[in-house]
Design an enzyme around this catalytic site. Structure first.
Site, short mmCIF file in Angstrom:
data_model
loop_
_atom_site.label_atom_id
_atom_site.label_comp_id
_atom_site.label_asym_id
_atom_site.label_seq_id
_atom_site.Cartn_x
_atom_site.Cartn_y
_atom_site.Cartn_z
N PRO A 2 0.84 -1.36 0.07
CA PRO A 2 0.07 0.18 0.35
C PRO A 2 0.92 1.31 -0.31
CG PRO A 2 -0.06 -1.85 2.03
CD PRO A 2 0.78 -2.18 1.37
N GLU A 3 0.17 2.12 -1.21
CA GLU A 3 2.14 3.29 -1.14
C GLU A 3 0.03 4.46 -1.47
OE1 GLU A 3 4.03 3.52 -4.32
OE2 GLU A 3 4.79 1.23 -3.78
N LYS A 62 0.51 8.59 3.64
CA LYS A 62 0.24 6.68 3.89
C LYS A 62 0.12 6.32 5.49
CE LYS A 62 4.88 5.91 0.75
NZ LYS A 62 5.91 4.67 1.69
N ARG A 259 16.64 -1.14 -2.65
CA ARG A 259 15.97 -1.39 -3.10
C ARG A 259 15.48 -1.17 -4.79
NH1 ARG A 259 12.76 2.75 0.23
NH2 ARG A 259 13.58 2.11 2.23
#
Length: 270
Positions: A2-3, A62, A259
């Site tokens: 979830p962003e 967020k 990342r």
DNA sequence: CACTCTACCTGTGCGC
DNA sequence: TGCGCACAGGTAGAGT
């Protein structure tokens, strides 16, 4: 994962869905895994939420921020961060606590608000002032204006990818939308922010707004076989080796600040 | 200040 | 079939 768009979609479904969370009263709190509470010592004891009513729900970056009316006492706030795998949803109270449920708020009318999170990364805060949680983050990535964006950008000399992920710069972008925004802006993820010309800043700002805006309207991202919140189709994230939809070049994947980072080596120049 | 690394977690998917 | 392991990543905090 979830962003901003996925969190926005959770806010909308809890607020505008049928039934709605707004107006629901908390009858009891089931703390299935105490580690879900982020702060120690506790600012507000979970038991103090009993009898409180959900008055509003909003999103900042967020974070989900729930305000609670507490029968004449000072309002309380429930702040939630879903991190990687957290989910927040309404269920019949008989089905409130499942295997990965960390916190369940048993409500009136046979409902329960459930926080599930298999990886236990998500966190919940019970506070008198949500600023104590969200005070350190930058402006919301969906609504920040070009002038403020450019002004803040000028305060850094960093690679664009990690900068976009830095919630104190602007809030709401995670790994997926960072890659998608840089792709749409035609900017290489390793570009240094200090080397951006005014046109590059404008393109990046416009790309962030349009990518996040479209993803919000789509109810979140749809990543083939991995993640399905809504119908937003990604162009680079998770598409290593697949052809760029613009030029056909194979999408590259590198590591930037630990990342996975996806980009088109032809469309995104350094 | 910018960066790198580690810890926190566990489900998934791979190679053997 | 089953085992071990790398991997996914948001954030905090420590170290370079």
């Amino acid at each position: 994962m979830p962003e901003l768009p996925e969190v926005e979609s959770v806010v909308r479904s809890l607020r505008d869905g049928h039934p709605s969370l707004i107006g629901s009263r908390i009858r009891s709190v089931e703390l299935a895994w105490p580690g879900v509470l982020a702060q120690q010592p506790l600012a507000v004891d979970p038991a103090e939420l009993e009898g409180c009513c959900f008055a509003s729900i909003r999103r900042l970056g967020k974070y989900l921020i729930f305000s609670l009316n507490c029968q004449g006492k000072q309002p309380r706030y429930l702040v939630v961060h879903l991190r990687m795998t957290g989910r927040l949803f309404l269920v019949p109270d008989s089905a409130a606590v499942e295997r990965h449920t960390r916190l369940a708020l048993i409500l009136d009318h046979g409902l329960a608000l459930c926080f599930d999170d298999p990886r236990k990364f998500g966190r919940v805060w019970l506070v008198n002032d949500p600023e104590t949680v969200t005070g350190g983050i930058g402006p919301d990535a969906l609504t920040v204006g070009l002038d403020e964006f450019a002004l803040r950008l000028a305060g850094y000399r960093r690679q664009l990818k990690p900068l976009l992920l830095d919630q104190s710069f602007i809030a709401g972008i995670g790994n997926i939308y960072a890659d998608e925004s840089l792709y749409r802006a035609g900017l290489h993820p390793l570009t240094n922010s200090a080397d951006l010309l005014p046109d590059g800043m404008r393109r990046l700002h416009a790309a962030i707004r349009s990518v996040l805006g479209e993803a919000v309207e789509a109810g979140g991202a749809n990543i083939d076989g991995v993640f399905k919140a809504g119908s937003f189709v990604v162009n680079v994230y998770g598409r290593e080796g697949a052809p760029c939809r613009i030029c056909g070049t194979a999408i590259s994947k590198i590591r930037v600040g630990q990342r996975g980072t996806h980009f088109c080596g032809y469309c995104q120049t350094l």
